[in-house]
Design a protein around this motif. Structure first.
Motif, PDB file in Angstrom:
ATOM      1  N   GLY A   1      44.784  52.673 -45.398  1.00 48.71           N
ATOM      2  CA  GLY A   1      43.811  53.306 -46.399  1.00 48.71           C
ATOM      3  C   GLY A   1      44.656  54.268 -47.251  1.00 48.71           C
ATOM      4  O   GLY A   1      45.686  54.650 -47.296  1.00 48.71           O
ATOM      5  N   ASP A   2      43.977  54.497 -48.605  1.00 45.05           N
ATOM      6  CA  ASP A   2      44.625  55.474 -49.326  1.00 45.05           C
ATOM      7  C   ASP A   2      43.318  55.984 -50.135  1.00 45.05           C
ATOM      8  O   ASP A   2      42.259  55.501 -50.389  1.00 45.05           O
ATOM      9  N   LEU A   3      43.361  57.343 -50.535  1.00 40.35           N
ATOM     10  CA  LEU A   3      42.332  57.922 -51.311  1.00 40.35           C
ATOM     11  C   LEU A   3      43.158  58.304 -52.660  1.00 40.35           C
ATOM     12  O   LEU A   3      43.907  59.264 -52.774  1.00 40.35           O
ATOM     13  N   ILE A   4      42.660  57.811 -53.616  1.00 40.42           N
ATOM     14  CA  ILE A   4      43.507  58.088 -55.146  1.00 40.42           C
ATOM     15  C   ILE A   4      42.331  58.650 -56.180  1.00 40.42           C
ATOM     16  O   ILE A   4      41.120  58.365 -56.370  1.00 40.42           O
ATOM     17  N   LEU A   5      42.809  59.902 -56.326  1.00 40.77           N
ATOM     18  CA  LEU A   5      41.895  60.768 -57.209  1.00 40.77           C
ATOM     19  C   LEU A   5      42.588  60.889 -58.765  1.00 40.77           C
ATOM     20  O   LEU A   5      43.711  61.308 -58.781  1.00 40.77           O
ATOM     21  N   ARG A   6      41.909  60.214 -59.507  1.00 40.61           N
ATOM     22  CA  ARG A   6      42.382  60.459 -60.979  1.00 40.61           C
ATOM     23  C   ARG A   6      43.642  59.799 -60.931  1.00 40.61           C
ATOM     24  O   ARG A   6      44.457  60.085 -61.939  1.00 40.61           O
ATOM     25  N   GLY A   7      44.036  58.633 -60.441  1.00 41.32           N
ATOM     26  CA  GLY A   7      45.312  58.024 -60.307  1.00 41.32           C
ATOM     27  C   GLY A   7      46.261  58.631 -59.273  1.00 41.32           C
ATOM     28  O   GLY A   7      47.332  57.819 -59.278  1.00 41.32           O
ATOM     29  N   TYR A   8      46.209  59.568 -58.853  1.00 41.25           N
ATOM     30  CA  TYR A   8      46.943  60.365 -57.619  1.00 41.25           C
ATOM     31  C   TYR A   8      46.567  60.115 -56.270  1.00 41.25           C
ATOM     32  O   TYR A   8      45.559  60.512 -56.023  1.00 41.25           O
ATOM     33  N   SER A   9      47.519  59.738 -55.476  1.00 40.04           N
ATOM     34  CA  SER A   9      47.130  59.711 -53.950  1.00 40.04           C
ATOM     35  C   SER A   9      47.124  60.940 -53.516  1.00 40.04           C
ATOM     36  O   SER A   9      47.548  62.139 -53.870  1.00 40.04           O
ATOM     37  N   ILE A  10      45.939  61.037 -52.402  1.00 46.68           N
ATOM     38  CA  ILE A  10      45.829  62.592 -51.875  1.00 46.68           C
ATOM     39  C   ILE A  10      46.781  63.140 -51.235  1.00 46.68           C
ATOM     40  O   ILE A  10      47.267  64.156 -51.229  1.00 46.68           O
ATOM     41  N   GLY A  11      47.666  62.113 -50.644  1.00 45.49           N
ATOM     42  CA  GLY A  11      48.797  62.647 -49.990  1.00 45.49           C
ATOM     43  C   GLY A  11      49.754  63.198 -50.727  1.00 45.49           C
ATOM     44  O   GLY A  11      50.324  64.213 -50.264  1.00 45.49           O
ATOM     45  N   GLN A  12      50.027  62.524 -52.020  1.00 41.23           N
ATOM     46  CA  GLN A  12      51.006  63.210 -52.910  1.00 41.23           C
ATOM     47  C   GLN A  12      50.213  64.582 -53.417  1.00 41.23           C
ATOM     48  O   GLN A  12      51.246  65.473 -53.593  1.00 41.23           O
ATOM     49  N   LEU A  13      49.113  64.614 -53.642  1.00 40.88           N
ATOM     50  CA  LEU A  13      48.696  65.964 -54.223  1.00 40.88           C
ATOM     51  C   LEU A  13      49.009  66.772 -53.102  1.00 40.88           C
ATOM     52  O   LEU A  13      49.381  68.265 -53.230  1.00 40.88           O
ATOM     53  N   VAL A  14      48.525  66.788 -51.889  1.00 43.48           N
ATOM     54  CA  VAL A  14      48.632  67.933 -50.823  1.00 43.48           C
ATOM     55  C   VAL A  14      49.960  68.318 -50.442  1.00 43.48           C
ATOM     56  O   VAL A  14      50.591  69.499 -50.321  1.00 43.48           O
ATOM     57  N   GLU A  15      50.918  67.267 -50.549  1.00 41.53           N
ATOM     58  CA  GLU A  15      52.412  67.336 -50.250  1.00 41.53           C
ATOM     59  C   GLU A  15      53.149  68.115 -51.391  1.00 41.53           C
ATOM     60  O   GLU A  15      53.806  69.200 -51.072  1.00 41.53           O
ATOM     61  N   ALA A  16      52.704  67.807 -52.330  1.00 45.66           N
ATOM     62  CA  ALA A  16      53.161  68.605 -53.694  1.00 45.66           C
ATOM     63  C   ALA A  16      53.048  69.858 -53.906  1.00 45.66           C
ATOM     64  O   ALA A  16      53.797  70.783 -53.927  1.00 45.66           O
ATOM     65  N   ALA A  17      51.562  70.100 -53.414  1.00 45.69           N
ATOM     66  CA  ALA A  17      51.318  71.536 -53.728  1.00 45.69           C
ATOM     67  C   ALA A  17      51.937  72.510 -52.401  1.00 45.69           C
ATOM     68  O   ALA A  17      52.482  73.492 -52.546  1.00 45.69           O
ATOM     69  N   HIS A  18      51.826  71.843 -51.175  1.00 44.03           N
ATOM     70  CA  HIS A  18      52.333  72.848 -50.072  1.00 44.03           C
ATOM     71  C   HIS A  18      53.928  72.742 -49.985  1.00 44.03           C
ATOM     72  O   HIS A  18      54.622  73.674 -49.334  1.00 44.03           O
ATOM     73  N   ALA A  19      54.622  71.978 -50.447  1.00 44.19           N
ATOM     74  CA  ALA A  19      55.763  71.772 -50.839  1.00 44.19           C
ATOM     75  C   ALA A  19      56.619  72.798 -51.692  1.00 44.19           C
ATOM     76  O   ALA A  19      57.535  73.515 -51.208  1.00 44.19           O
ATOM     77  N   GLU A  20      55.870  73.483 -52.485  1.00 46.21           N
ATOM     78  CA  GLU A  20      55.859  74.531 -53.341  1.00 46.21           C
ATOM     79  C   GLU A  20      55.296  75.871 -52.453  1.00 46.21           C
ATOM     80  O   GLU A  20      55.349  76.750 -53.226  1.00 46.21           O
ATOM     81  N   ASP A  21      54.754  75.886 -51.532  1.00 49.04           N
ATOM     82  CA  ASP A  21      54.092  76.883 -50.659  1.00 49.04           C
ATOM     83  C   ASP A  21      52.982  77.716 -51.453  1.00 49.04           C
ATOM     84  O   ASP A  21      52.952  78.655 -51.507  1.00 49.04           O
ATOM     85  N   ARG A  22      52.072  76.928 -52.192  1.00 54.70           N
ATOM     86  CA  ARG A  22      51.135  77.205 -53.071  1.00 54.70           C
ATOM     87  C   ARG A  22      49.671  76.508 -52.661  1.00 54.70           C
ATOM     88  O   ARG A  22      49.787  75.110 -52.044  1.00 54.70           O
ATOM     89  N   PHE A  23      48.638  77.241 -52.717  1.00 55.63           N
ATOM     90  CA  PHE A  23      47.400  76.451 -52.584  1.00 55.63           C
ATOM     91  C   PHE A  23      47.163  75.317 -53.319  1.00 55.63           C
ATOM     92  O   PHE A  23      47.160  75.359 -54.717  1.00 55.63           O
ATOM     93  N   GLY A  24      46.263  74.263 -53.086  1.00 55.69           N
ATOM     94  CA  GLY A  24      46.378  73.240 -53.952  1.00 55.69           C
ATOM     95  C   GLY A  24      44.976  72.894 -54.310  1.00 55.69           C
ATOM     96  O   GLY A  24      44.763  71.924 -55.367  1.00 55.69           O
ATOM     97  N   TYR A  25      44.018  73.438 -53.502  1.00 58.76           N
ATOM     98  CA  TYR A  25      42.629  73.029 -53.833  1.00 58.76           C
ATOM     99  C   TYR A  25      42.264  73.274 -55.379  1.00 58.76           C
ATOM    100  O   TYR A  25      41.561  72.310 -55.950  1.00 58.76           O
ATOM    101  N   GLU A  26      42.350  74.481 -56.216  1.00 63.97           N
ATOM    102  CA  GLU A  26      42.106  74.713 -57.220  1.00 63.97           C
ATOM    103  C   GLU A  26      42.677  73.812 -58.262  1.00 63.97           C
ATOM    104  O   GLU A  26      42.075  73.123 -59.274  1.00 63.97           O
ATOM    105  N   GLU A  27      44.049  73.304 -57.998  1.00 61.33           N
ATOM    106  CA  GLU A  27      44.634  72.079 -58.722  1.00 61.33           C
ATOM    107  C   GLU A  27      44.028  71.157 -58.701  1.00 61.33           C
ATOM    108  O   GLU A  27      43.632  70.423 -59.891  1.00 61.33           O
TER     109      GLU A  27
END
Length: 489
Positions: free
Chosen positions: A107-133
């Motif tokens: 399974g994969d969930l792709i939002l506007r071409g980006y995998s959800i895992g990539q979006l969550v991991e990228a934001a949290h790797a920078e220790d910032r909240f990602g929902y607004e992005e």
């Protein structure tokens, strides 16, 4: 604060707003004193046709669906969804399909071409909240620059406060514990405070979306606090608006009090919001939003209708049922690390011999995902860490055992080889419980997060598809002979 709020000294040196029961409907019991017709007039035989007639007339022979090629539930015979439109917003990937049929896939969930895992991991790797992005990505189609994200957050921040007089009309008018119902009415109430609520131009649509993203977290959390105050006979306290907070922090701030939560907890909730933000145009609530939007109705009506759909136990409301099931399993399984004991009880549930008798193993299986639900995989590791920190290891082990063993149990009992996987609901309620979020708030948080997806799909329907959704139904009614009123039995 609004003019309806008064203030009381909560701790030395600080003031906390208090909403007295006389100034808000939040703590009033306004029950309908007129009984339902089945109570006031009873159920004599003459009423049987009214109350039971539809059982026979509405029961259509399943063979007729096959004869006319009707796709029940807008689903094909192989379980895949009937294609109802095109979208650039999201791809929920759980299988591949060709002339030979459906083939299970990771399974994969792709939002506007980006995998959800990539979006969550990228934001949290920078220790910032990602929902607004992620929300900005859904609405605009592109990831924001730092300046664009700051502007987006500032616009949401600018609409945190509720309209003057709103709390006096706040629709918490009964003893009902359904915060989803409150959220629907609260959304429709905001229509009355909009100077041009029926406008559907892009600027107004975005302004309404920003307003709801800003206000719904506080509205839902206040409603939850009101329910708690009513239950415990305490006063309703609402913390002042704290500018600059993320969506996750705002929810925790109102529910638990200012600064009464950790950064780790807020980050976990942020993950849940990101995972629930969007899930394709075919899920029931988003399709509901698209159907209403295709008619050209106002945004408040479209989003309130989507909330009504999400509330259903077959959709977003399933997480409440799942929590009850896990409690039931925990009460009957002494050792969650004993696979044989877990399997034995799960089989009883699947055979309709235990729990609610439905035979459903909640949290196992999904309409699209086959081998895995990417959202469950993402939150599992965070749930494990939070469980260890908070002392819920045994509960986590039980849920993880259901995830590992549940699919095999369902396949065995139903005698099917259809691949099954655990879905995100299996862990969602558990995570919310560890965050001390009341059960009545679990589905509302789902709705608050999904709002971004609803907005994106509404915009696509308004300015992309541009045609009212109007599927057809084939009539299979009978044609009886008309009998005059006095001659009818």
């Amino acid at each position: 604060m609004t003019q309806d709020a008064t203030y009381r000294l909560a701790t030395p040196g600080t003031y906390r707003p208090v909403i007295p029961s006389a100034a808000t409907s939040a703590l009033l019991h306004v029950m309908d004193v007129s009984p339902m017709p089945s109570v006031s007039l009873g159920r004599p035989p003459v009423s049987d046709g009214l109350y039971e007639g539809f059982f026979s007339i509405d029961a259509i022979d399943p063979e007729l669906y096959r004869h006319y090629g009707v796709k029940r539930g807008l689903r094909n015979d192989d379980g895949s969804g009937v294609v109802a439109g095109l979208t650039t917003i999201c791809n929920v990937h759980g299988y591949t399909k060709d002339e030979a049929g459906i083939h299970p896939d990771k399974g994969d969930l792709i939002l506007r071409g980006y995998s959800i895992g990539q979006l969550v991991e990228a934001a949290h790797a920078e220790d910032r909240f990602g929902y607004e992005e992620l929300s900005y990505l859904l609405l605009t189609g592109k990831l924001p620059s730092a300046a664009q994200l700051a502007d987006y957050n500032a616009r949401i921040d600018a609409r945190r406060s509720l309209p003057t007089g709103y709390l006096a009309l706040f629709p918490r008018t009964t003893a009902s514990s359904s915060i989803m119902n409150v959220l629907q009415r609260a959304t429709l109430l905001l229509y009355a405070f909009d100077e041009n609520p029926d406008a559907t131009d892009p600027e107004h649509e975005i302004d309404v979306a920003l307003s709801l993203l800003a206000r719904l977290p506080r509205i839902a959390a206040i409603a939850s606090n009101a329910y708690s105050a009513e239950t415990n006979q305490t006063q309703l306290r609402i913390p002042p608006i704290e500018p600059g907070l993320s969506m996750a922090e705002t929810i925790l701030d109102v529910l638990r009090g200012e600064k009464n939560y950790s950064h780790e907890e807020a980050m976990v909730l942020d993950s849940m919001l990101m995972l629930h933000a969007e899930h394709g145009g075919g899920n029931n609530s988003t399709f509901t939003c698209r159907v209403l939007s295709s008619s050209g109705t106002d945004p408040y009506s479209a989003y309130a209708a989507a909330m009504g759909s999400l509330k259903g136990p077959k959709h977003g409301g399933a997480n409440f049922k799942l929590g009850q099931m896990i409690d039931d399993v925990a009460a009957h399984v002494k050792d969650p690390t004993d696979d044989e004991e877990v399997v034995a009880y799960l089989e009883r549930i699947a055979r309709k011999e235990a729990f609610d008798g439905s035979g459903l193993l909640y949290g196992v299986g999904h309409a699209v995902y086959t081998l895995s639900d990417p959202r469950a995989e993402i939150i599992r590791s965070q749930a494990a860490q939070l469980a260890q920190n908070k002392g819920y290891t045994s509960r986590y082990q039980l849920i993880h055992a259901i995830e590992r063993l549940g699919p095999q149990v369902v396949q065995k009992v139903r005698q099917t080889a259809k691949p099954l996987c655990a879905n995100v609901d299996l862990y969602a309620g558990f995570v919310y419980d560890m965050l001390d979020i009341p059960a009545e708030m679990h589905t509302p948080i789902f709705a608050i997060a999904r709002l971004s997806g609803w907005v994106a799909h509404r915009m696509e329907e308004l300015y992309g598809a541009g045609r009212i959704i109007r599927p057809a139904y084939i009539s299979v009614e009978s044609h009886p002979t008309y009998v005059p009123l006095n001659d009818r039995l």
